[in-house]
Design an enzyme around this catalytic site. Structure first.
Site, PDB file in Angstrom:
ATOM      1  N   HIS A  57      68.705  29.566 -60.478  1.00  0.00           N
ATOM      2  CA  HIS A  57      68.716  30.919 -59.907  1.00  0.00           C
ATOM      3  C   HIS A  57      69.456  30.917 -58.580  1.00  0.00           C
TER       4      HIS A  57
ATOM      5  N   ASP B 105     101.437  41.947 -53.633  1.00  0.00           N
ATOM      6  CA  ASP B 105     100.609  40.941 -54.291  1.00  0.00           C
ATOM      7  C   ASP B 105     100.128  39.976 -53.227  1.00  0.00           C
TER       8      ASP B 105
ATOM      9  N   TRP C  92      68.531  24.231 -54.833  1.00  0.00           N
ATOM     10  CA  TRP C  92      69.948  24.569 -54.631  1.00  0.00           C
ATOM     11  C   TRP C  92      70.550  23.727 -53.517  1.00  0.00           C
TER      12      TRP C  92
ATOM     13  N   SER D 240      87.886  26.041 -56.586  1.00  0.00           N
ATOM     14  CA  SER D 240      88.249  27.446 -56.731  1.00  0.00           C
ATOM     15  C   SER D 240      88.214  28.158 -55.387  1.00  0.00           C
ATOM     16  N   SER D 241      87.121  27.996 -54.650  1.00  0.00           N
ATOM     17  CA  SER D 241      86.981  28.722 -53.383  1.00  0.00           C
ATOM     18  C   SER D 241      88.069  28.309 -52.404  1.00  0.00           C
TER      19      SER D 241
ATOM     20  N   HIS E 141      75.115  26.587 -43.627  1.00  0.00           N
ATOM     21  CA  HIS E 141      74.944  27.779 -42.799  1.00  0.00           C
ATOM     22  C   HIS E 141      76.190  28.648 -42.782  1.00  0.00           C
TER      23      HIS E 141
ATOM     24  N   GLU F  32      78.064  28.966 -45.034  1.00  0.00           N
ATOM     25  CA  GLU F  32      78.021  29.560 -46.357  1.00  0.00           C
ATOM     26  C   GLU F  32      77.255  30.887 -46.345  1.00  0.00           C
TER      27      GLU F  32
ATOM     28  N   TYR G 259      77.019  33.023 -44.088  1.00  0.00           N
ATOM     29  CA  TYR G 259      77.857  34.105 -43.542  1.00  0.00           C
ATOM     30  C   TYR G 259      79.014  34.380 -44.487  1.00  0.00           C
TER      31      TYR G 259
ATOM     32  N   SER H   4      81.599  48.549 -43.606  1.00  0.00           N
ATOM     33  CA  SER H   4      82.444  49.105 -42.542  1.00  0.00           C
ATOM     34  C   SER H   4      83.545  49.996 -43.094  1.00  0.00           C
TER      35      SER H   4
ATOM     36  N   HIS I 185      69.102  24.302 -37.855  1.00  0.00           N
ATOM     37  CA  HIS I 185      67.889  25.140 -37.895  1.00  0.00           C
ATOM     38  C   HIS I 185      67.264  25.109 -39.284  1.00  0.00           C
ATOM     39  N   HIS I 186      67.930  24.495 -40.230  1.00  0.00           N
ATOM     40  CA  HIS I 186      67.304  24.293 -41.538  1.00  0.00           C
ATOM     41  C   HIS I 186      66.518  22.983 -41.564  1.00  0.00           C
TER      42      HIS I 186
ATOM     43  N   THR J 151      75.560  40.040 -34.333  1.00  0.00           N
ATOM     44  CA  THR J 151      75.106  40.762 -35.525  1.00  0.00           C
ATOM     45  C   THR J 151      74.512  42.108 -35.136  1.00  0.00           C
TER      46      THR J 151
ATOM     47  N   LYS K 213      77.058  44.663 -34.555  1.00  0.00           N
ATOM     48  CA  LYS K 213      77.544  45.279 -35.796  1.00  0.00           C
ATOM     49  C   LYS K 213      76.591  46.384 -36.234  1.00  0.00           C
TER      50      LYS K 213
ATOM     51  N   ARG L  12      56.991  27.228 -51.039  1.00  0.00           N
ATOM     52  CA  ARG L  12      57.988  27.667 -52.005  1.00  0.00           C
ATOM     53  C   ARG L  12      58.182  26.590 -53.070  1.00  0.00           C
TER      54      ARG L  12
HETATM   55  C1  HEA Z   1      72.139  36.350 -53.284  1.00  0.00           C
HETATM   56  C2  HEA Z   1      71.273  35.528 -53.744  1.00  0.00           C
HETATM   57  C3  HEA Z   1      69.991  35.885 -54.412  1.00  0.00           C
HETATM   58  C4  HEA Z   1      69.593  37.032 -55.050  1.00  0.00           C
HETATM   59  C5  HEA Z   1      70.357  38.302 -55.270  1.00  0.00           C
HETATM   60  C6  HEA Z   1      68.254  36.782 -55.489  1.00  0.00           C
HETATM   61  C7  HEA Z   1      67.503  37.700 -56.211  1.00  0.00           C
HETATM   62  C8  HEA Z   1      66.204  37.458 -56.619  1.00  0.00           C
HETATM   63  N1  HEA Z   1      65.458  36.352 -56.335  1.00  0.00           N
HETATM   64 FE1  HEA Z   1      66.090  34.697 -55.453  1.00  0.00          FE
HETATM   65  N2  HEA Z   1      66.697  33.031 -54.548  1.00  0.00           N
HETATM   66  C9  HEA Z   1      67.937  32.793 -53.999  1.00  0.00           C
HETATM   67  C10 HEA Z   1      68.955  33.690 -53.920  1.00  0.00           C
HETATM   68  C11 HEA Z   1      68.894  34.962 -54.463  1.00  0.00           C
HETATM   69  N3  HEA Z   1      67.851  35.513 -55.111  1.00  0.00           N
HETATM   70  C12 HEA Z   1      68.030  31.460 -53.500  1.00  0.00           C
HETATM   71  C13 HEA Z   1      69.236  30.820 -52.829  1.00  0.00           C
HETATM   72  C14 HEA Z   1      66.809  30.865 -53.728  1.00  0.00           C
HETATM   73  C15 HEA Z   1      66.368  29.461 -53.389  1.00  0.00           C
HETATM   74  C16 HEA Z   1      66.455  28.601 -54.615  1.00  0.00           C
HETATM   75  C17 HEA Z   1      65.883  27.258 -54.306  1.00  0.00           C
HETATM   76  O1  HEA Z   1      64.762  27.197 -53.760  1.00  0.00           O
HETATM   77  O2  HEA Z   1      66.555  26.255 -54.573  1.00  0.00           O
HETATM   78  C18 HEA Z   1      65.995  31.887 -54.382  1.00  0.00           C
HETATM   79  C19 HEA Z   1      64.685  31.668 -54.741  1.00  0.00           C
HETATM   80  C20 HEA Z   1      63.894  32.647 -55.286  1.00  0.00           C
HETATM   81  C21 HEA Z   1      62.498  32.502 -55.452  1.00  0.00           C
HETATM   82  C22 HEA Z   1      61.640  31.329 -55.007  1.00  0.00           C
HETATM   83  C23 HEA Z   1      61.538  30.316 -56.084  1.00  0.00           C
HETATM   84  C24 HEA Z   1      60.652  29.226 -55.600  1.00  0.00           C
HETATM   85  O3  HEA Z   1      60.761  28.845 -54.418  1.00  0.00           O
HETATM   86  O4  HEA Z   1      59.842  28.734 -56.401  1.00  0.00           O
HETATM   87  C25 HEA Z   1      62.054  33.637 -56.061  1.00  0.00           C
HETATM   88  C26 HEA Z   1      60.656  33.884 -56.429  1.00  0.00           C
HETATM   89  O5  HEA Z   1      60.239  34.976 -56.604  1.00  0.00           O
HETATM   90  C27 HEA Z   1      63.201  34.482 -56.234  1.00  0.00           C
HETATM   91  C28 HEA Z   1      63.159  35.724 -56.825  1.00  0.00           C
HETATM   92  C29 HEA Z   1      64.248  36.560 -56.881  1.00  0.00           C
HETATM   93  C30 HEA Z   1      64.211  37.826 -57.570  1.00  0.00           C
HETATM   94  C31 HEA Z   1      63.041  38.389 -58.336  1.00  0.00           C
HETATM   95  C32 HEA Z   1      65.432  38.377 -57.394  1.00  0.00           C
HETATM   96  C33 HEA Z   1      65.838  39.735 -57.917  1.00  0.00           C
HETATM   97  O6  HEA Z   1      66.407  40.464 -56.869  1.00  0.00           O
HETATM   98  C34 HEA Z   1      66.770  39.621 -59.067  1.00  0.00           C
HETATM   99  C35 HEA Z   1      67.305  41.009 -59.369  1.00  0.00           C
HETATM  100  C36 HEA Z   1      68.251  40.961 -60.527  1.00  0.00           C
HETATM  101  C37 HEA Z   1      67.843  41.180 -61.776  1.00  0.00           C
HETATM  102  C38 HEA Z   1      66.433  41.551 -62.067  1.00  0.00           C
HETATM  103  C39 HEA Z   1      68.818  41.043 -62.890  1.00  0.00           C
HETATM  104  C40 HEA Z   1      68.816  42.251 -63.731  1.00  0.00           C
HETATM  105  C41 HEA Z   1      68.419  41.882 -65.098  1.00  0.00           C
HETATM  106  C42 HEA Z   1      68.798  42.672 -66.108  1.00  0.00           C
HETATM  107  C43 HEA Z   1      69.616  43.857 -65.848  1.00  0.00           C
HETATM  108  C44 HEA Z   1      68.365  42.304 -67.463  1.00  0.00           C
HETATM  109  C45 HEA Z   1      68.608  43.393 -68.437  1.00  0.00           C
HETATM  110  C46 HEA Z   1      70.020  43.332 -68.904  1.00  0.00           C
HETATM  111  C47 HEA Z   1      70.419  42.576 -69.952  1.00  0.00           C
HETATM  112  C48 HEA Z   1      69.494  41.643 -70.673  1.00  0.00           C
HETATM  113  C49 HEA Z   1      71.825  42.627 -70.385  1.00  0.00           C
HETATM  114  N4  HEA Z   1      64.312  33.859 -55.749  1.00  0.00           N
HETATM  115  C1  HEA Z   2      73.222  36.271 -46.042  1.00  0.00           C
HETATM  116  C2  HEA Z   2      72.711  35.155 -45.705  1.00  0.00           C
HETATM  117  C3  HEA Z   2      71.969  34.883 -44.432  1.00  0.00           C
HETATM  118  C4  HEA Z   2      72.098  35.452 -43.194  1.00  0.00           C
HETATM  119  C5  HEA Z   2      73.059  36.525 -42.738  1.00  0.00           C
HETATM  120  C6  HEA Z   2      71.137  34.791 -42.366  1.00  0.00           C
HETATM  121  C7  HEA Z   2      70.985  35.083 -41.032  1.00  0.00           C
HETATM  122  C8  HEA Z   2      70.135  34.380 -40.202  1.00  0.00           C
HETATM  123  N1  HEA Z   2      69.294  33.354 -40.561  1.00  0.00           N
HETATM  124 FE1  HEA Z   2      68.996  32.684 -42.412  1.00  0.00          FE
HETATM  125  N2  HEA Z   2      68.891  31.804 -44.181  1.00  0.00           N
HETATM  126  C9  HEA Z   2      69.578  32.158 -45.315  1.00  0.00           C
HETATM  127  C10 HEA Z   2      70.519  33.140 -45.415  1.00  0.00           C
HETATM  128  C11 HEA Z   2      70.926  33.904 -44.334  1.00  0.00           C
HETATM  129  N3  HEA Z   2      70.427  33.862 -43.077  1.00  0.00           N
HETATM  130  C12 HEA Z   2      69.167  31.363 -46.442  1.00  0.00           C
HETATM  131  C13 HEA Z   2      69.714  31.452 -47.863  1.00  0.00           C
HETATM  132  C14 HEA Z   2      68.203  30.505 -45.970  1.00  0.00           C
HETATM  133  C15 HEA Z   2      67.352  29.507 -46.747  1.00  0.00           C
HETATM  134  C16 HEA Z   2      68.074  28.348 -47.277  1.00  0.00           C
HETATM  135  C17 HEA Z   2      67.045  27.569 -48.057  1.00  0.00           C
HETATM  136  O1  HEA Z   2      66.204  26.909 -47.415  1.00  0.00           O
HETATM  137  O2  HEA Z   2      67.045  27.687 -49.304  1.00  0.00           O
HETATM  138  C18 HEA Z   2      68.072  30.795 -44.552  1.00  0.00           C
HETATM  139  C19 HEA Z   2      67.214  30.093 -43.730  1.00  0.00           C
HETATM  140  C20 HEA Z   2      67.179  30.282 -42.382  1.00  0.00           C
HETATM  141  C21 HEA Z   2      66.521  29.379 -41.495  1.00  0.00           C
HETATM  142  C22 HEA Z   2      65.790  28.089 -41.886  1.00  0.00           C
HETATM  143  C23 HEA Z   2      64.380  28.412 -42.177  1.00  0.00           C
HETATM  144  C24 HEA Z   2      63.675  27.220 -42.746  1.00  0.00           C
HETATM  145  O3  HEA Z   2      64.088  26.736 -43.810  1.00  0.00           O
HETATM  146  O4  HEA Z   2      62.740  26.750 -42.101  1.00  0.00           O
HETATM  147  C25 HEA Z   2      66.654  29.897 -40.247  1.00  0.00           C
HETATM  148  C26 HEA Z   2      66.102  29.279 -39.018  1.00  0.00           C
HETATM  149  O5  HEA Z   2      66.537  29.517 -37.953  1.00  0.00           O
HETATM  150  C27 HEA Z   2      67.443  31.101 -40.368  1.00  0.00           C
HETATM  151  C28 HEA Z   2      67.802  31.897 -39.309  1.00  0.00           C
HETATM  152  C29 HEA Z   2      68.697  32.948 -39.423  1.00  0.00           C
HETATM  153  C30 HEA Z   2      69.134  33.744 -38.282  1.00  0.00           C
HETATM  154  C31 HEA Z   2      68.652  33.626 -36.872  1.00  0.00           C
HETATM  155  C32 HEA Z   2      70.039  34.618 -38.782  1.00  0.00           C
HETATM  156  C33 HEA Z   2      70.807  35.621 -37.952  1.00  0.00           C
HETATM  157  O6  HEA Z   2      72.164  35.607 -38.312  1.00  0.00           O
HETATM  158  C34 HEA Z   2      70.249  37.013 -38.127  1.00  0.00           C
HETATM  159  C35 HEA Z   2      70.839  37.936 -37.072  1.00  0.00           C
HETATM  160  C36 HEA Z   2      70.494  39.378 -37.326  1.00  0.00           C
HETATM  161  C37 HEA Z   2      69.528  40.064 -36.669  1.00  0.00           C
HETATM  162  C38 HEA Z   2      68.695  39.422 -35.637  1.00  0.00           C
HETATM  163  C39 HEA Z   2      69.221  41.501 -36.995  1.00  0.00           C
HETATM  164  C40 HEA Z   2      70.162  42.487 -36.329  1.00  0.00           C
HETATM  165  C41 HEA Z   2      70.185  42.316 -34.850  1.00  0.00           C
HETATM  166  C42 HEA Z   2      69.741  43.298 -33.985  1.00  0.00           C
HETATM  167  C43 HEA Z   2      69.171  44.559 -34.477  1.00  0.00           C
HETATM  168  C44 HEA Z   2      69.893  43.048 -32.525  1.00  0.00           C
HETATM  169  C45 HEA Z   2      68.570  42.834 -31.809  1.00  0.00           C
HETATM  170  C46 HEA Z   2      67.792  41.710 -32.415  1.00  0.00           C
HETATM  171  C47 HEA Z   2      67.110  40.830 -31.665  1.00  0.00           C
HETATM  172  C48 HEA Z   2      67.188  40.792 -30.190  1.00  0.00           C
HETATM  173  C49 HEA Z   2      66.208  39.806 -32.345  1.00  0.00           C
HETATM  174  N4  HEA Z   2      67.747  31.319 -41.680  1.00  0.00           N
HETATM  175 CU    CU Z   3      71.119  28.940 -41.640  1.00  0.00          CU
END
Ligand code: HEA
Ligand code: HEA
Ligand code: CU
Ligand code: CUA
Lengths: 648, 117, 432, 235
Positions: free
Chosen positions: A78, A107, A142, A172-173, A256, A258, A260, A271, A305-306, A331, A334, A453
């Site tokens: 997932h 192009d 993942w 690819s990327s 990280h 990634e 962004y 925007s 921070h991870h 952020t 923005k 989790r």
């Molecule tokens: C952009 C990334 C993204 C998105 C969009 C989502 C979307 C969702 N995620 Fe995801 N999630 C991750 C990124 C994302 N996740 C990542 C990175 C992890 C960590 C994995 C890891 O721990 O290694 C995670 C882990 C994660 C967990 C924790 C698993 C665990 O720690 O045990 C859970 C649990 O509820 C969860 C739930 C969901 C759900 C319910 C959605 C929903 O929003 C999904 C919504 C979409 C659908 C429901 C699809 C629509 C389906 C149809 C339309 C079917 C019908 C059509 C046909 C059959 C043709 N996700």
């Molecule tokens: C789209 C992807 C995305 C984005 C944009 C961010 C944005 C941020 N993330 Fe997140 N992060 C993830 C995706 C993302 N993260 C994922 C996938 C993981 C889990 C990976 C895994 O373990 O599987 C993760 C995990 C993760 C961790 C590790 C947690 C843990 O595993 O223990 C931390 C810790 O610092 C963190 C921090 C932040 C912070 C500070 C931002 C900042 O960039 C956010 C900044 C934005 C705001 C703060 C809101 C807007 C700001 C304002 C309105 C201004 C005023 C606000 C203040 C003064 C507070 N993120």
């Molecule tokens: Cu991070």
């Protein structure tokens, strides 16, 4: 690409291709964009279904609907699917389709490389997805921490598919990133200065740099793992004294940036949507650009921070906590600039607009929870719990996905020449918004109340039952909403209302040409004089205050050896800003188009076959080596063909 | 990447003259052989330093070696890769990533306490 | 009008959902809540959390308020065109500076307690701290008290009020050691050693749940443990008792079923184990063994007793009477001794599995997965690999004729009959 | 493509620069991160191998002890000498440096192909105008470097260091192997240019092609400069 120059080419054979062959051989960035879009939507559904199974299992305590092994494959695939096969390609779809149109190019810089990127993505995606069908999918999470990802602890093929698959997708990327950086630097229309580029192109530009600098790191980490698993090296081997933190650092140095990479394109789309539907220029354009650059740049200095719980020591913890917090500033800039883009405007709530507004609201929640775990002592109570899952779904779903949905509704007319059904869009939006909050908000509580989790089961009486039930219901709601979207998407493609050039009265170049755009995009490359060329023509009052200059025009004229009269000499290749309505063929206009070619597809195929060979290394050397040989041969042969055949 | 003006393109577009001969005059043999000699001399210096036990022992050893290879690195990039003569855009394209790469490397060295503040 | 009312609906609905969840969260019992001020560590992180929550909420409310006001106020109205003042048209430097500086200030404010807490929570442990070595295994926890040279598994006894300093290691992959109620988690990292300490000064006289939080393979979800926070003197009694070699305590009533009456301290005449061999299953003569203590069952909260369902395809005949002596003999000659250690049983010297010296005195088996009663223990011994997802290197399937899901074979040679299992269970249960 | 003179008027480029040259520089930037990761790994694992052989120390297998000087009373078959061979590597480093010089001369030759030769031009000046000569030189020196590396690798294996032996072996062979692969690609690339040169001669209009290959080649050289110091010389 050490190709010889034109004269040595064999005389090109001009062949038109139709039907499937047309798609397999296309080098047209718009078609490639569509391929990306449809493939990525498929993978989003697929990853979503995996997620729904996760929720189905966790709906009640001590659930036994899926086994531990299957569950571990589900969440691994997932996460991997959503990040590498859904969101990144969805962004790529917009890079491909929009960047050339937005900067007034015909192009991308390297059309065939562009096709190559897509085919590698497609084959890589299939490669890494297939094993789920025989329940042999990757199961290391993942981020596949060492040493669990090594042969010693994952003897089966599951993780082989992961390490090779991610490696392929990286190719690819990277290829795409070089292409787009060059395109954006070098293919802009006269007068399209960097500070006039549409915000989506700007954010894409930042993202390409993140890709270029982050992917080599994961590539290396993966090579180490590959060598460990296949050739017995010792990088992550416990007995040899390998250090699991090496993997963690390398992974998150990529990981990280990634995140962004995942969100900035969505920011870019928002925007574009907000100004068009607020009838008002983007508020504080320059600072929005700089904040984007800052986010990208700072993104390289926060990876640990991870890793707050691995015991880095107080000083690293402090440093990374502070750098992480700083990212909140750009952020936030923005967020507020978006809000003030609407301030004083006259808002039109199209579906796209609703998604854009929802992104502002939802991403803020995820961002703020991000700040709460940017603080290590507090993170020690949160890390690896559902609180983190809540955080990253609010930023990923509430950020990337909402933004991309918005982008799809906004650009669908331009891509397919038909409007999407706004009524269905409206329903999709509301069910989606309610569903995602019902799904992800309770996770905050489950997490802070101690739910780890990545657990396939949990005991009753732990105080988590209600929240998990809510989340699961939310997930089911999303199935409904996403299905509605899917229906709308497919239906509108076929029978949506015919779209005009500029249905939203938007200000940027892509709206100055027919929908869908002709193969050559612009019959005459427009000479840009401001940031909102179309509003200059239609709503001068909106852009009155921003400076208009003809910077670069004479030079362009000089360089292309043409003389543009004030009226704009119409037989010339470039012309003052104008709107193009009639579509001729490239031949009529004498615009040279790149030849369609199948070669990139074969090169991609060769690479995948070659790497797949490794899977058999342990079991059947003959098969392994023959596959590697055949794959390599195919790759090299077609690379040679590619490099020695003309582009156009 | 940062370009800080709304109306004036600070991107290199204006600087470049003409698409057909876009690269400026590169130096020739008289410069190249001197550069080559210079590089050789530093290399000899490095290896020599390696064989002087007293110097290896001193705490100057590592910094000096790093400086020497740094100079070599820069020389090749500036002269043989023409960054000194070519378009300033190329300088940006190279130094930006190089700095991030070096910063990352340093960061890792600190984190694994290979070097300490 | 249709469109016009949407934003309000949006706000209403979303707020509704959130409110619902809040309500849910503020009612009900949360045995693993991270918000209990039971240790100085927890007080640190909780107060930090509160600060973050307050500021986060402020930011959230302000941002969403401006957002909602804007979309409501400037929704399109027929006839009304763009009415933005020139200042708000393209940008407004003062405003933009404002929302660059304000967040910076807020961050500065929250970074101060953050940094303080970082250094406080990672300061060296006090000298008088109770030392506990934590060793992660796929998928169970080994706990050692070097000062008392006690080795136990999946159950920690901690004296209330005395600092405890954990030394965290793993023999295989990375795990993460966490007791939500007592303090932050720390990963146990392969080829590395980590440290964590806190003082359960205001912890109750009760049981807390602990869990593994770093994904570590098939049974990551089943790598739980229990923490008994007890008064200091009881801790000493417990330690003194655990230090003694295994003592067979005749069950209160045969069949060796069920747990002993609450609060009856484990009783037995301590004796050299050579003797234990030829000691008849003595009639229960309740003699107080000095300094012996087991956490009273009646104090065990419900959430600490696992309710994990038994897989449908494993069963064990009810009230099959096991004989302690036969069990001891069988145990000492079977595969068990290869992996398990029982102080006082010269045959049982294995180290790869949990130490069973006082297994009878434990609350759970299978790493917090099942209650420790004869039935579950019998099922466990019969087919552990069906009771819990396991791998080659861990507890095998032992029941004769049982299917081993890992080896994908049926166990015949060397398999244990139900009677033999019952005997072994009787023996192990007697090791209080 | 943008660099095809023929199509220049159709492919207006905003910077007036050639797209391929921009791409190659971007690629080189990316390569910086690639090699930074490899070098970091080598340095992180430096001195962390649990058994020898080691880069700079002697190692006695039977006692698993190390020292900077030969370990006395260690059975001969148990004694492993320091792996890195500075003299040999210094030579190969020098060869690679020279190849860079040859490369720039090749580029200059191509750029000046059409310049009239001064009447009194000596043999050397004529030689300077021969792109074939300098491309050959570059290729040969590149190949020589690879030869040295092949020798180095085999001799290391004989001295008991394999890629599986210890952390040093894994990180060393992987790092230098990656670099070697880059050199190989470079040699093939230059070879293809030579082929074209023989086929129809490389002139100013091909300067860009050669320039791009040259940039790659020099970068590979530059990386080696870093590797030589960080991996070989610093103890
Ligand atoms: C952009 C990334 C993204 C998105 C969009 C989502 C979307 C969702 N995620 Fe995801 N999630 C991750 C990124 C994302 N996740 C990542 C990175 C992890 C960590 C994995 C890891 O721990 O290694 C995670 C882990 C994660 C967990 C924790 C698993 C665990 O720690 O045990 C859970 C649990 O509820 C969860 C739930 C969901 C759900 C319910 C959605 C929903 O929003 C999904 C919504 C979409 C659908 C429901 C699809 C629509 C389906 C149809 C339309 C079917 C019908 C059509 C046909 C059959 C043709 N996700
Ligand atoms: C789209 C992807 C995305 C984005 C944009 C961010 C944005 C941020 N993330 Fe997140 N992060 C993830 C995706 C993302 N993260 C994922 C996938 C993981 C889990 C990976 C895994 O373990 O599987 C993760 C995990 C993760 C961790 C590790 C947690 C843990 O595993 O223990 C931390 C810790 O610092 C963190 C921090 C932040 C912070 C500070 C931002 C900042 O960039 C956010 C900044 C934005 C705001 C703060 C809101 C807007 C700001 C304002 C309105 C201004 C005023 C606000 C203040 C003064 C507070 N993120
Ligand atoms: Cu991070
Ligand atoms: Cu051990 Cu998860």
């Amino acid at each position: 690409m050490a190709t010889a120059t034109a004269p040595t080419y064999a005389p090109p054979i001009e062949r038109k291709r139709y039907g499937l062959m047309d798609w397999l051989t296309t080098v047209d960035h718009k078609k490639i964009g569509q391929l990306y879009l449809n493939t990525a939507i498929f993978f989003f559904i697929f990853g979503g279904l995996e997620a729904v199974l996760i929720r189905y299992q966790l709906m009640t305590p001590n659930g036994t609907r899926v086994s531990a092994e299957v569950f571990n494959q589900l969440f691994t695939m997932h996460g991997t699917t959503m990040i590498f096969l859904a969101i990144m390609p969805l962004s790529a779809a917009f890079f491909n389709f929009l960047i050339p149109l937005q900067i007034g190019a015909r192009d991308v810089a390297f059309p065939r490389l562009n096709a190559f990127s897509y085919w590698v993505y497609l084959f890589g995606g299939i490669f890494i997805t297939l094993p789920i069908f025989w329940l042999g999918a990757p199961d290391g999470g993942w981020f596949a921490y060492a040493p669990l990802n090594t042969r010693q602890f994952s003897p089966a093929h599951n993780m082989d598919f992961w390490v090779l698959g991610i490696q392929i997708l990286g190719v690819s990327s990277l290829a795409a990133a070089f292409n787009f950086v060059t395109t954006i630097i070098n293919m802009r229309a006269p007068g399209m200065t960097l500070m006039r580029m549409p915000m989506f192109t700007w954010m894409s530009f930042v993202v390409q740099w993140l890709l270029i600098l982050a992917f080599p790191v994961i590539t290396i980490a993966l090579f180490f793992l590959q060598f460990d698993r296949f050739f017995g090296t010792t990088f992550y081997s416990l007995s040899a004294g390998g250090d699991p933190l090496l993997w963690q650092h390398l992974f998150w140095i990529f990981g990280h940036p990634e995140v962004y990479i995942l969100v900035l394109p969505a920011f870019g789309l928002v925007s574009e949507i907000l100004p068009s539907n607020s009838r008002k220029p983007l508020f504080g354009y320059p600072i929005v650009v700089y904040s984007g650059i800052m986010i990208g740049f700072l993104g390289f200095g926060v990876w640990a921070h991870h890793m707050f719980s691995v015991g880095l020591g107080p000083i690293p913890d402090t440093v990374f906590a502070l750098t992480t917090m700083v990212i909140a500033i750009p952020t936030g800039v923005k967020i507020l600039n978006w809000i003030f883009t609407m301030w004083g405007g006259s808002l039109r709530f199209t579906t796209a607009m609703k998604f854009a507004i929802a992104l502002i609201a939802m991403f803020t929640i995820g961002g703020i929870s991000g700040i709460t775990h940017a603080s290590p002592p507090s993170d020690l109570q949160q890390t690896d719990t559902y609180y983190i899952v809540a955080h990253f779904h609010y930023v990923l779903y509430g950020g990337s996905i909402l933004g991309i949905f918005g982008g799809i509704y906004h650009y669908f007319p331009k891509i397919y020449g038909r409007m999407m059904d706004e009524r269905l869009g409206n329903i999709h939006f509301w069910i989606n918004l309610i569903g995602m909050n019902l799904l992800f908000f309770p996770m905050h509580f489950a997490g802070m109340l101690g739910m780890p989790r990545r657990i396939y089961t949990y005991d009753s009486g732990q105080g988590w039952d209600l929240f998990n039930m809510m989340s699961s219901i939310g997930a089911y709601l999303l199935v409904v909403s996403t299905s509605i979207f899917l229906y709308n998407f497919l239906k509108s493609k076929r029978s949506g209302a015919i779209a005009p050039e500029n249905p939203w009265d938007a200000p940027t170049l892509e709206w100055s040409i027919p929908s869908p755009p002709p193969e050559y995009n612009f019959a005459q490359i427009p000479m840009v004089t401001s940031r909102y060329p179309l509003w200059d023509l239609n709503h001068p009052e909106r852009t009155a205050q921003i400076p208009h200059t003809a910077v670069g025009h004479d030079e362009a004229a000089h360089r292309t050896g043409e003389h543009i009269t004030a009226s704009g000499a119409h037989e010339s290749d470039i012309a003052p800003m104008h709107i193009e309505t009639e579509r001729k063929s490239a031949e009529e206009l004498g615009i040279p188009m790149p030849y369609p070619t199948i070669k990139p597809l074969w090169v991609a195929f060769g690479i995948v076959v070659m790497l797949s060979g490794l899977l058999f290394l342990a079991t059947n050397k003959v098969v392994a080596f023959s596959m590697i040989a055949v794959g390599a041969a195919t790759m090299i042969f077609f690379i040679y063909q590619w490099l020695t055949s003309p582009v156009e | 990447m940062a370009h800080d003006s709304n109306d004036k393109d600070t991107s290199p577009a204006l600087a470049a003259a003409d698409a057909h001969t876009d690269h400026v005059e590169h130096p020739e043999w008289p410069i190249y052989w001197k550069v080559g000699l210079f590089l050789t001399l530093i290399t000899v210096g490095e290896v020599w330093a390696y064989y002087v036990p007293s110097f290896v022992a001193s705490k100057l050893f590592v910094p000096i070696l790093l400086i020497m290879s740094g100079v070599k690195f820069a020389t090749v990039v500036l002269f043989y890769m023409h960054l000194r003569y070519d378009h300033k855009l190329f300088r940006a394209l190279f130094t930006g990533p190089l700095l991030i790469a070096m910063a990352t490397l340093m960061g890792l060295m600190f984190l694994f306490s290979k070097i300490s503040a | 009008m249709h469109l016009r009312t949407q934003p309000r609906q949006a706000a209403a609905l979303t707020v509704g959902v959130l409110a619902l969840v809040f309500l849910a969260a503020c009612s009900g019992q949360y045995p693993n809540s991270t918000f209990n001020p039971t240790t100085e560590f927890n007080r640190e992180s909780t107060s930090l959390w509160n600060t973050l929550l307050v500021w986060g909420t402020i930011v959230f409310v302000i941002v969403e308020a401006i957002l909602i006001y804007t979309i409501w106020r400037y929704r399109r109205r027929p006839g009304v065109g763009v009415e933005a003042s020139s200042a708000m048209m393209h940008g407004n430097t003062t405003l933009e500076i404002a929302w660059t500086v304000l967040p910076a200030l807020i961050l500065a404010i929250i970074s101060v307690p953050t940094v303080r807490a970082i250094f406080r929570t990672q300061a060296p442990a006090p000298a008088n701290a109770l030392k506990v070595d934590v060793i992660g295994h796929q998928w169970w926890w080994e706990f050692r008290y070097p000062e008392y040279n006690i080795t136990t598994a999946n159950e920690l006894y901690l004296p209330i009020g005395r600092p405890v300093a954990f030394t965290l290691r793993t023999v295989d992959v990375i795990h993460s050691f966490w007791i939500p109620q007592l303090g932050g988690k720390r990963d146990v990292v392969s080829n590395r050693t980590n440290y964590l300490w806190f003082t359960p000064d205001s912890a109750e006289y009760t049981v807390y749940n602990g869990s593994c939080n770093e994904y570590c393979g098939a049974s990551h979800a089943n790598m739980r443990f229990r923490v008994f926070t007890v008064p200091a003197e009881n801790f000493e009694q417990w330690a003194a008792h655990q230090r003694t070699p295994a003592m067979i305590q005749a069950p209160a009533a045969a069949p060796a079923a069920g747990t002993p009456a609450p609060n009856t301290p484990a009783t037995a005449t301590p004796q050299p184990n050579a003797a234990a061999a030829n000691q008849p299953p003595a009639a229960p003569a309740p003699t107080q063994a000095v300094g012996s203590y087991v956490f009273p069952r009646d104090r065990v909260p419900a959430y600490a007793i696992p309710a994990t369902p038994v897989p449908a395809d494993v069963s064990f005949p009810e009230n099959l009477v096991g004989d302690i002596e036969r069990g001891r003999a069988k145990y000492s000659s079977s595969a068990c001794i290869g992996c398990h250690k029982i102080e006082g049983n010269p045959m049982s010297v294995g180290v790869t599995g949990p130490n069973l010296t006082h297994v009878g005195s434990r609350l759970t088996i299978g790493a917090g997965l099942f209650p420790n009663d004869p039935r579950h223990m019998a099922l466990w011994i019969k087919n552990a690999r069906k009771m819990k997802p396991l791998q080659f290197s861990s507890m095998p399937t032992l029941g004769k004729g049982e299917y081993d899901p890992v080896m994908k074979t049926v166990i015949n040679v060397g398999g244990l009959t139900d009677q033999e299992i019952a005997d072994i269970v009787a023996y192990l249960q007697a090791l209080k | 493509m943008a660099n095809h003179v023929a199509h220049a008027s159709h492919h207006y480029t905003s910077t007036g620069l050639d797209s391929k040259k921009i791409a190659i520089w971007t690629f080189i930037g990316s390569e910086c991160m690639l090699f930074a990761s490899l070098i970091s790994t080598y340095l992180i694992y430096k001195g962390r191998s649990v058994i020898g052989p080691y880069p700079h120390e002697w190692w006695c297998a039977s006692t698993n002890t190390t020292s900077l000087t030969r370990i006395a009373n260690c059975p001969a078959d148990q004694l492993f000498k320091p792996i890195l061979n500075i003299p040999v590597t210094s030579v190969s480093t020098f060869v690679l440096l020279c190849s860079s010089l040859a490369m720039v001369l090749a580029l200059a030759a191509v750029e000046n192909r059409n310049r009239p030769m001064p009447p009194n031009a000596g043999a050397w000046q004529k030689a300077l105008r021969s792109s074939k000569l300098w491309l050959w030189m570059t290729c040969i020196m590149g190949a020589t470097f690879l030869g040295f590396q092949a020798y180095e690798f085999t001799s290391f294996v004989h001295e008991g260091l394999s890629i599986r032996k210890n952390l040093f072996g894994s990180s060393f062979f992987t790092l230098t192997g990656f670099h070697g692969t880059h050199v190989t690609v470079g040699v093939i690339w230059l070879g293809s240019l030579l082929a074209i040169d023989y086929k129809r001669g490389l002139g100013p209009k091909d300067a860009l092609q050669v320039d791009i290959a040259a940039l790659y080649w020099h970068f590979v050289d530059v990386v080696w400069i870093a590797i030589f110091t960080l991996i070989y010389l610093i103890k």
